[in-house]
Write a protein that holds these residues in place. Structure first.
Motif, PDB file in Angstrom:
ATOM      1  N   GLY A  87      24.592  43.126  27.487  1.00  0.00           N
ATOM      2  CA  GLY A  87      25.881  42.874  28.122  1.00  0.00           C
ATOM      3  C   GLY A  87      26.804  44.069  28.037  1.00  0.00           C
ATOM      4  N   ARG A  88      26.862  44.691  26.884  1.00  0.00           N
ATOM      5  CA  ARG A  88      27.752  45.846  26.724  1.00  0.00           C
ATOM      6  C   ARG A  88      27.270  47.036  27.531  1.00  0.00           C
ATOM      7  NH1 ARG A  88      30.389  46.384  20.983  1.00  0.00           N
ATOM      8  NH2 ARG A  88      30.861  48.417  21.855  1.00  0.00           N
ATOM      9  N   VAL A  89      25.965  47.242  27.605  1.00  0.00           N
ATOM     10  CA  VAL A  89      25.442  48.350  28.415  1.00  0.00           C
ATOM     11  C   VAL A  89      25.686  48.083  29.897  1.00  0.00           C
ATOM     12  CG1 VAL A  89      23.326  49.515  29.156  1.00  0.00           C
ATOM     13  CG2 VAL A  89      23.790  49.202  26.722  1.00  0.00           C
ATOM     14  N   ALA A  90      25.483  46.846  30.335  1.00  0.00           N
ATOM     15  CA  ALA A  90      25.744  46.509  31.740  1.00  0.00           C
ATOM     16  C   ALA A  90      27.197  46.811  32.085  1.00  0.00           C
ATOM     17  CB  ALA A  90      25.423  45.037  31.993  1.00  0.00           C
ATOM     18  N   SER A  91      28.107  46.408  31.232  1.00  0.00           N
ATOM     19  CA  SER A  91      29.526  46.663  31.450  1.00  0.00           C
ATOM     20  C   SER A  91      29.827  48.160  31.454  1.00  0.00           C
ATOM     21  CB  SER A  91      30.332  45.961  30.359  1.00  0.00           C
ATOM     22  OG  SER A  91      31.681  46.303  30.427  1.00  0.00           O
TER      23      SER A  91
ATOM     24  N   LEU B  50      33.783  36.945  27.873  1.00  0.00           N
ATOM     25  CA  LEU B  50      33.429  36.344  29.167  1.00  0.00           C
ATOM     26  C   LEU B  50      34.636  36.325  30.104  1.00  0.00           C
ATOM     27  CD1 LEU B  50      31.155  33.353  28.123  1.00  0.00           C
ATOM     28  CD2 LEU B  50      30.570  35.120  29.791  1.00  0.00           C
ATOM     29  N   GLY B  51      35.766  35.890  29.584  1.00  0.00           N
ATOM     30  CA  GLY B  51      36.977  35.827  30.396  1.00  0.00           C
ATOM     31  C   GLY B  51      37.400  37.194  30.915  1.00  0.00           C
ATOM     32  N   THR B  52      37.355  38.191  30.048  1.00  0.00           N
ATOM     33  CA  THR B  52      37.772  39.521  30.490  1.00  0.00           C
ATOM     34  C   THR B  52      36.768  40.127  31.465  1.00  0.00           C
ATOM     35  OG1 THR B  52      36.794  40.580  28.537  1.00  0.00           O
ATOM     36  CG2 THR B  52      39.129  39.985  28.422  1.00  0.00           C
ATOM     37  N   ASP B  53      35.483  39.826  31.305  1.00  0.00           N
ATOM     38  CA  ASP B  53      34.498  40.293  32.288  1.00  0.00           C
ATOM     39  C   ASP B  53      34.777  39.685  33.662  1.00  0.00           C
ATOM     40  OD1 ASP B  53      33.032  42.116  30.851  1.00  0.00           O
ATOM     41  OD2 ASP B  53      31.407  40.726  30.333  1.00  0.00           O
ATOM     42  N   ILE B  54      35.142  38.418  33.688  1.00  0.00           N
ATOM     43  CA  ILE B  54      35.451  37.760  34.962  1.00  0.00           C
ATOM     44  C   ILE B  54      36.698  38.381  35.593  1.00  0.00           C
ATOM     45  CG2 ILE B  54      36.207  35.568  35.988  1.00  0.00           C
ATOM     46  CD1 ILE B  54      34.307  34.228  33.870  1.00  0.00           C
ATOM     47  N   VAL B  55      37.728  38.623  34.784  1.00  0.00           N
ATOM     48  CA  VAL B  55      38.948  39.249  35.307  1.00  0.00           C
ATOM     49  C   VAL B  55      38.645  40.645  35.836  1.00  0.00           C
ATOM     50  CG1 VAL B  55      41.205  40.198  34.635  1.00  0.00           C
ATOM     51  CG2 VAL B  55      40.533  37.908  33.883  1.00  0.00           C
ATOM     52  N   ARG B  56      37.905  41.443  35.073  1.00  0.00           N
ATOM     53  CA  ARG B  56      37.618  42.812  35.507  1.00  0.00           C
ATOM     54  C   ARG B  56      36.708  42.830  36.732  1.00  0.00           C
ATOM     55  NH1 ARG B  56      36.136  46.016  30.138  1.00  0.00           N
ATOM     56  NH2 ARG B  56      34.722  44.259  29.900  1.00  0.00           N
TER      57      ARG B  56
ATOM     58  N   GLY C  89      45.167  48.621  38.016  1.00  0.00           N
ATOM     59  CA  GLY C  89      44.935  49.398  36.797  1.00  0.00           C
ATOM     60  C   GLY C  89      45.561  48.741  35.579  1.00  0.00           C
ATOM     61  N   ALA C  90      46.762  48.201  35.755  1.00  0.00           N
ATOM     62  CA  ALA C  90      47.436  47.527  34.640  1.00  0.00           C
ATOM     63  C   ALA C  90      46.698  46.248  34.242  1.00  0.00           C
ATOM     64  CB  ALA C  90      48.881  47.210  35.017  1.00  0.00           C
ATOM     65  N   ILE C  91      46.253  45.483  35.221  1.00  0.00           N
ATOM     66  CA  ILE C  91      45.499  44.252  34.920  1.00  0.00           C
ATOM     67  C   ILE C  91      44.178  44.600  34.242  1.00  0.00           C
ATOM     68  CG2 ILE C  91      44.307  42.261  35.926  1.00  0.00           C
ATOM     69  CD1 ILE C  91      46.501  42.323  38.135  1.00  0.00           C
ATOM     70  N   PHE C  92      43.490  45.609  34.765  1.00  0.00           N
ATOM     71  CA  PHE C  92      42.225  46.043  34.189  1.00  0.00           C
ATOM     72  C   PHE C  92      42.428  46.532  32.755  1.00  0.00           C
ATOM     73  CE2 PHE C  92      38.548  48.662  33.435  1.00  0.00           C
ATOM     74  CZ  PHE C  92      37.529  48.064  34.156  1.00  0.00           C
ATOM     75  N   GLY C  93      43.489  47.298  32.528  1.00  0.00           N
ATOM     76  CA  GLY C  93      43.787  47.794  31.182  1.00  0.00           C
ATOM     77  C   GLY C  93      44.065  46.669  30.206  1.00  0.00           C
ATOM     78  N   MET C  94      44.800  45.647  30.664  1.00  0.00           N
ATOM     79  CA  MET C  94      45.084  44.502  29.801  1.00  0.00           C
ATOM     80  C   MET C  94      43.792  43.772  29.437  1.00  0.00           C
ATOM     81  SD  MET C  94      47.564  41.218  30.421  1.00  0.00           S
ATOM     82  CE  MET C  94      46.596  40.630  31.778  1.00  0.00           C
ATOM     83  N   ALA C  95      42.929  43.544  30.420  1.00  0.00           N
ATOM     84  CA  ALA C  95      41.660  42.868  30.136  1.00  0.00           C
ATOM     85  C   ALA C  95      40.813  43.690  29.174  1.00  0.00           C
ATOM     86  CB  ALA C  95      40.911  42.598  31.438  1.00  0.00           C
ATOM     87  N   SER C  96      40.798  44.997  29.365  1.00  0.00           N
ATOM     88  CA  SER C  96      40.030  45.871  28.468  1.00  0.00           C
ATOM     89  C   SER C  96      40.575  45.834  27.047  1.00  0.00           C
ATOM     90  CB  SER C  96      40.044  47.311  28.993  1.00  0.00           C
ATOM     91  OG  SER C  96      39.395  47.398  30.229  1.00  0.00           O
TER      92      SER C  96
ATOM     93  N   VAL D 295      29.713  41.281  36.183  1.00  0.00           N
ATOM     94  CA  VAL D 295      29.012  40.008  36.408  1.00  0.00           C
ATOM     95  C   VAL D 295      27.737  39.982  35.555  1.00  0.00           C
ATOM     96  CG1 VAL D 295      27.787  38.616  38.120  1.00  0.00           C
ATOM     97  CG2 VAL D 295      29.999  39.654  38.701  1.00  0.00           C
ATOM     98  N   ALA D 296      27.015  41.101  35.527  1.00  0.00           N
ATOM     99  CA  ALA D 296      25.803  41.179  34.702  1.00  0.00           C
ATOM    100  C   ALA D 296      26.153  41.020  33.227  1.00  0.00           C
ATOM    101  CB  ALA D 296      25.082  42.506  34.943  1.00  0.00           C
ATOM    102  N   SER D 297      27.222  41.663  32.790  1.00  0.00           N
ATOM    103  CA  SER D 297      27.656  41.531  31.401  1.00  0.00           C
ATOM    104  C   SER D 297      27.978  40.079  31.076  1.00  0.00           C
ATOM    105  CB  SER D 297      28.882  42.415  31.153  1.00  0.00           C
ATOM    106  OG  SER D 297      29.397  42.202  29.855  1.00  0.00           O
TER     107      SER D 297
END
Length: 187
Positions: free
Chosen positions: A10-14, A71-77, A102-109, A172-174
């Protein structure tokens, strides 16, 4: 150990998509607004959001299911990158949209990172923790070395929208691998 293998996949896919995006992001922003300042603003939105929310991400990761947070952050990203790709394909992407995404992505990360780091000890035995962390670091660094070159080829042959699509698919793969991971919530 099987739980760690699933987490590693999962981490490598991400990380695959994450290694591709910086080059595509630079080309996309500069193609919309031929300004280094615009690119700096987009990168600042991501970085500031990530820094501001990292502490909260760590606190929440210590109290809730790390797997669920990831899982939640992967879905958001994935949603953010799908939106970005769609806007690039249709020619409707703007600098303001890059700042917002970018701000939403940064928050999820900011929530993904602490949850991911905290989940590693739950998936391996104590004697395998150091090799597991080494494998995660080596995998990410390898992707960070080769990702920009691959991204450059993809940008010049296919366009920036495809790179964002690949990043969305990597999340999605992650999420698929994390869905299969069975671990307990922290005490």
């Amino acid at each position: 150990e099987q739980p760690f293998r699933v987490l590693w996949l999962g981490r490598v896919a991400s990380a695959v998509g994450d290694a591709l995006v910086p080059v595509a992001l630079a080309f996309a922003v500069i193609s919309i607004h031929r300004s280094g300042t615009a690119l700096g603003g987009v990168l600042a939105a991501f970085t500031i959001s990530r820094v501001v929310f990292t502490l909260a991400g760590g606190v929440i990761a210590d109290r809730l299911s790390r797997r669920t947070i990831m899982l939640g952050t992967d879905i958001v990203r994935a949603a953010v990158e799908t939106f970005t790709a769609a806007m690039l394909f249709t020619g409707h992407m703007t600098i303001l949209l890059f700042v917002v995404t970018g701000a939403i992505f940064g928050m999820a990360s900011a929530f993904f990172g602490p949850a991911s780091d905290g989940l590693v000890p739950q998936t391996v035995s104590p004697e395998n923790l150091q090799p597991a962390n080494a494998l995660l670091g080596m995998s990410r660094n390898t992707l960070n070395v080769f990702g920009p070159a691959v991204s450059g080829v993809l940008v010049t042959t296919l366009g920036t929208g495809y790179v964002f699509s690949i990043d969305a698919a990597s999340f999605v793969a992650s999420a698929f691998f994390l869905w299969r991971l069975k671990v307990d919530a922290p005490a």
